[in-house]
Design a protein around this motif. Structure first.
Motif, PDB file in Angstrom:
ATOM      1  N   ASP A 111       0.843  -1.190   0.000  1.00 21.79           N
ATOM      2  CA  ASP A 111       0.000   0.000   0.000  1.00 21.79           C
ATOM      3  C   ASP A 111       0.881   1.243   0.000  1.00 21.79           C
ATOM      4  O   ASP A 111       2.108   1.150   0.007  1.00 21.79           O
ATOM      5  CB  ASP A 111      -0.998   0.011   1.167  1.00 21.79           C
ATOM      6  CG  ASP A 111      -0.341   0.128   2.535  1.00 21.79           C
ATOM      7  OD1 ASP A 111       0.755   0.718   2.614  1.00 21.79           O
ATOM      8  OD2 ASP A 111      -0.916  -0.347   3.523  1.00 21.79           O
ATOM      9  N   ALA A 112       0.217   2.392  -0.009  1.00 29.11           N
ATOM     10  CA  ALA A 112       0.936   3.662  -0.151  1.00 29.11           C
ATOM     11  C   ALA A 112       1.438   4.210   1.173  1.00 29.11           C
ATOM     12  O   ALA A 112       1.749   5.391   1.284  1.00 29.11           O
ATOM     13  CB  ALA A 112       0.036   4.697  -0.827  1.00 29.11           C
ATOM     14  N   SER A 120      -0.321   4.395   3.877  1.00 25.59           N
ATOM     15  CA  SER A 120      -1.438   4.897   4.683  1.00 25.59           C
ATOM     16  C   SER A 120      -2.564   3.886   4.764  1.00 25.59           C
ATOM     17  O   SER A 120      -3.646   4.198   5.245  1.00 25.59           O
ATOM     18  CB  SER A 120      -1.965   6.201   4.063  1.00 25.59           C
ATOM     19  OG  SER A 120      -2.394   5.977   2.739  1.00 25.59           O
ATOM     20  N   SER A 157      -4.069   2.627   2.181  1.00 26.30           N
ATOM     21  CA  SER A 157      -4.831   2.683   0.942  1.00 26.30           C
ATOM     22  C   SER A 157      -4.006   2.116  -0.207  1.00 26.30           C
ATOM     23  O   SER A 157      -2.817   2.404  -0.319  1.00 26.30           O
ATOM     24  CB  SER A 157      -5.235   4.127   0.625  1.00 26.30           C
ATOM     25  OG  SER A 157      -5.825   4.207  -0.658  1.00 26.30           O
ATOM     26  N   GLN A 195      -2.715   5.868  -4.182  1.00 22.10           N
ATOM     27  CA  GLN A 195      -2.269   7.167  -3.701  1.00 22.10           C
ATOM     28  C   GLN A 195      -2.555   8.209  -4.782  1.00 22.10           C
ATOM     29  O   GLN A 195      -2.018   8.141  -5.887  1.00 22.10           O
ATOM     30  CB  GLN A 195      -0.779   7.152  -3.380  1.00 22.10           C
ATOM     31  CG  GLN A 195      -0.280   8.436  -2.735  1.00 22.10           C
ATOM     32  CD  GLN A 195       1.140   8.304  -2.227  1.00 22.10           C
ATOM     33  OE1 GLN A 195       1.812   7.332  -2.493  1.00 22.10           O
ATOM     34  NE2 GLN A 195       1.595   9.306  -1.492  1.00 22.10           N
ATOM     35  N   SER A 196      -3.419   9.164  -4.491  1.00 26.33           N
ATOM     36  CA  SER A 196      -3.785  10.197  -5.453  1.00 26.33           C
ATOM     37  C   SER A 196      -2.859  11.399  -5.323  1.00 26.33           C
ATOM     38  O   SER A 196      -2.650  11.902  -4.222  1.00 26.33           O
ATOM     39  CB  SER A 196      -5.236  10.642  -5.247  1.00 26.33           C
ATOM     40  OG  SER A 196      -6.128   9.599  -5.582  1.00 26.33           O
ATOM     41  N   LEU A 197      -2.316  11.831  -6.443  1.00 26.89           N
ATOM     42  CA  LEU A 197      -1.460  13.012  -6.481  1.00 26.89           C
ATOM     43  C   LEU A 197      -2.172  14.095  -7.279  1.00 26.89           C
ATOM     44  O   LEU A 197      -2.452  13.919  -8.469  1.00 26.89           O
ATOM     45  CB  LEU A 197      -0.116  12.691  -7.125  1.00 26.89           C
ATOM     46  CG  LEU A 197       0.773  11.676  -6.416  1.00 26.89           C
ATOM     47  CD1 LEU A 197       2.100  11.548  -7.146  1.00 26.89           C
ATOM     48  CD2 LEU A 197       1.005  12.073  -4.969  1.00 26.89           C
ATOM     49  N   MET A 214       8.176  10.002  -2.090  1.00 26.49           N
ATOM     50  CA  MET A 214       7.106   9.011  -1.976  1.00 26.49           C
ATOM     51  C   MET A 214       7.582   7.821  -1.142  1.00 26.49           C
ATOM     52  O   MET A 214       8.778   7.629  -0.921  1.00 26.49           O
ATOM     53  CB  MET A 214       6.695   8.527  -3.368  1.00 26.49           C
ATOM     54  CG  MET A 214       6.343   9.638  -4.346  1.00 26.49           C
ATOM     55  SD  MET A 214       4.708  10.316  -4.062  1.00 26.49           S
ATOM     56  CE  MET A 214       3.714   9.007  -4.765  1.00 26.49           C
ATOM     57  N   TYR A 235       6.159   3.527   0.200  1.00 21.77           N
ATOM     58  CA  TYR A 235       5.153   2.460   0.196  1.00 21.77           C
ATOM     59  C   TYR A 235       5.553   1.378   1.192  1.00 21.77           C
ATOM     60  O   TYR A 235       6.711   1.272   1.602  1.00 21.77           O
ATOM     61  CB  TYR A 235       4.968   1.874  -1.208  1.00 21.77           C
ATOM     62  CG  TYR A 235       6.182   1.184  -1.788  1.00 21.77           C
ATOM     63  CD1 TYR A 235       6.391  -0.185  -1.621  1.00 21.77           C
ATOM     64  CD2 TYR A 235       7.117   1.900  -2.533  1.00 21.77           C
ATOM     65  CE1 TYR A 235       7.487  -0.819  -2.165  1.00 21.77           C
ATOM     66  CE2 TYR A 235       8.218   1.279  -3.092  1.00 21.77           C
ATOM     67  CZ  TYR A 235       8.400  -0.078  -2.911  1.00 21.77           C
ATOM     68  OH  TYR A 235       9.499  -0.707  -3.445  1.00 21.77           O
ATOM     69  N   GLU A 247       2.178   1.172 -10.996  1.00 22.79           N
ATOM     70  CA  GLU A 247       1.829   0.488  -9.750  1.00 22.79           C
ATOM     71  C   GLU A 247       3.068  -0.235  -9.254  1.00 22.79           C
ATOM     72  O   GLU A 247       4.011  -0.487 -10.013  1.00 22.79           O
ATOM     73  CB  GLU A 247       0.673  -0.491  -9.950  1.00 22.79           C
ATOM     74  CG  GLU A 247       0.966  -1.656 -10.863  1.00 22.79           C
ATOM     75  CD  GLU A 247      -0.220  -2.601 -11.012  1.00 22.79           C
ATOM     76  OE1 GLU A 247       0.015  -3.787 -11.278  1.00 22.79           O
ATOM     77  OE2 GLU A 247      -1.374  -2.154 -10.857  1.00 22.79           O
ATOM     78  N   THR A 289       0.169  -1.531  -4.910  1.00 22.35           N
ATOM     79  CA  THR A 289      -0.213  -0.145  -4.662  1.00 22.35           C
ATOM     80  C   THR A 289       0.024   0.651  -5.936  1.00 22.35           C
ATOM     81  O   THR A 289       0.950   0.356  -6.699  1.00 22.35           O
ATOM     82  CB  THR A 289       0.588   0.469  -3.499  1.00 22.35           C
ATOM     83  OG1 THR A 289       0.139   1.808  -3.280  1.00 22.35           O
ATOM     84  CG2 THR A 289       2.080   0.481  -3.774  1.00 22.35           C
ATOM     85  N   VAL A 332      -0.347   4.691  -8.086  1.00 28.20           N
ATOM     86  CA  VAL A 332      -0.412   6.145  -7.999  1.00 28.20           C
ATOM     87  C   VAL A 332      -1.368   6.639  -9.088  1.00 28.20           C
ATOM     88  O   VAL A 332      -1.281   6.210 -10.243  1.00 28.20           O
ATOM     89  CB  VAL A 332       0.981   6.769  -8.178  1.00 28.20           C
ATOM     90  CG1 VAL A 332       0.882   8.277  -8.341  1.00 28.20           C
ATOM     91  CG2 VAL A 332       1.855   6.433  -6.979  1.00 28.20           C
TER      92      VAL A 332
END
Length: 325
Positions: A30-31, A33, A35, A38-40, A66, A68, A165, A175, A177
């Motif tokens: 995962d990122a 967090s 999730s 991960q949205s940038l 970044m 992960y 990914e 994960t 992005v």
């Protein structure tokens, strides 16, 4: 008397129950967090001039730090960056690339890249500690079509694009992005940019009273832009100022220091709002306008870096990369 025959038939059913997961290495990434995505948020419009040749990098995003996490594997494994996992095609005009740890990658030429991050994992049902990895990333847009091929403005939507990914294999446990707010416009325009003067001579400087950070002299220069559009097109120019090969960069504000004499330093200021231009950071050169001729005033400020300067000439250069916005 007929005899009664009692027959007992014994049927033996044999079952071989096996563990469906035996030998299968489970993992998840995962990122950092919890999730998987991960949205940038980029919120940028990339304007591409008609004069740009095929293969030209017309825009770069600022670099981001970044990270992960990965866990739940029976054995240690290496992670990979899988580029453009959804096979998004932006057509014949552009391609969107990714920069990982300072190296550029295009999905059309590189499917995946090994991060060489191996982690000691644990098996199913055990308490697993996650493993952490960090990296630096950026994005860039490359023009694929030839110069002169744009006859009218064309909008290309890059919003919600997944550039890569991360995981062991391409699967749902990776994960990824996702980029939001990015758009590209192909323009039937070309801007010609010149800097006047392109060489600044500070003349003869006396070292009497030299004190670190004491300003010595200021010199102005102008960036002029001329557009060849048949009709006015609204766009702007952003720039990134970086040191040339004959200079180093010092300080958080970005002081250009000559390699041949580090007694002095040079800072670049935006005259209009009296703010320093940070090197290696994108800034507005020309705001979004529809006018054909535009200009921007800058100021080079020379200052001492020592109280015991070395005598002699010095040379320091800076390169301005300009992007259509």
């Amino acid at each position: 008397m007929k005899g009664i025959v009692n027959a007992m038939v014994i049927v033996l059913f044999v079952f071989n129950v096996s563990n469906a997961n035996a030998g299968v290495e489970e993992y998840s990434c995962d990122a950092g967090s919890g999730s998987p995505i991960q949205s940038l948020v980029v919120n940028a419009v990339v304007n591409i001039p008609n004069s740009a040749a095929a293969g030209t990098i017309v825009w770069r995003a600022p670099e981001r730090a970044m990270n992960y996490n990965c866990w739940r594997g029976a054995e240690a494994f290496s992670t990979y960056y899988f580029f453009n996992p959804k096979n998004k095609n932006f057509g014949s005009e552009i391609e969107v690339g990714v920069t990982i740890n300072g190296v550029d990658y295009l999905p059309s030429s590189t499917e995946k890249y090994a991060h060489s991050f191996a982690s000691k994992m644990c098996g199913n049902g055990q308490s697993c500690a996650n493993s952490y990895a960090s990296y630096r990333m950026s994005m860039f847009v490359v023009k694929k079509s030839n110069s002169g091929s744009t006859s009218k403005t064309k909008v290309i939507d890059i919003n919600n694009y997944i550039p890569y990914e991360i995981g062991k294999d391409k699967n749902s446990s990776n994960t990824s992005v996702r980029i939001t707010g990015l758009e590209a416009n192909l323009l039937p325009c070309t801007s010609t940019v010149i800097i006047i003067p392109n060489t600044i001579d500070f003349g003869e400087i006396r070292s009497t009273g030299a004190t670190p950070e004491l300003e010595i002299q200021r010199e102005n220069f102008t960036l002029s832009e001329q557009r060849d559009c048949q009709s006015a097109s609204t766009y702007g120019l952003n720039g990134v100022l970086r040191p040339a090969a004959n200079a180093n960069l010092y300080g958080s504000m970005g002081t250009l220091v000559p390699k041949d004499n580090d007694s002095v330093g040079i800072s670049i200021f935006d005259v209009e709002n009296n703010t320093p231009v940070r090197f290696n950071n994108e800034f507005v050169v020309i705001p979004k306008v529809g006018t054909i001729s535009n200009s921007k005033q800058f100021e080079a400020r020379l200052k001492w870096r020592t109280k015991a300067p070395k005598a002699g000439r010095f040379n320091a250069g800076a390169v301005l990369d300009v992007y259509y916005k």
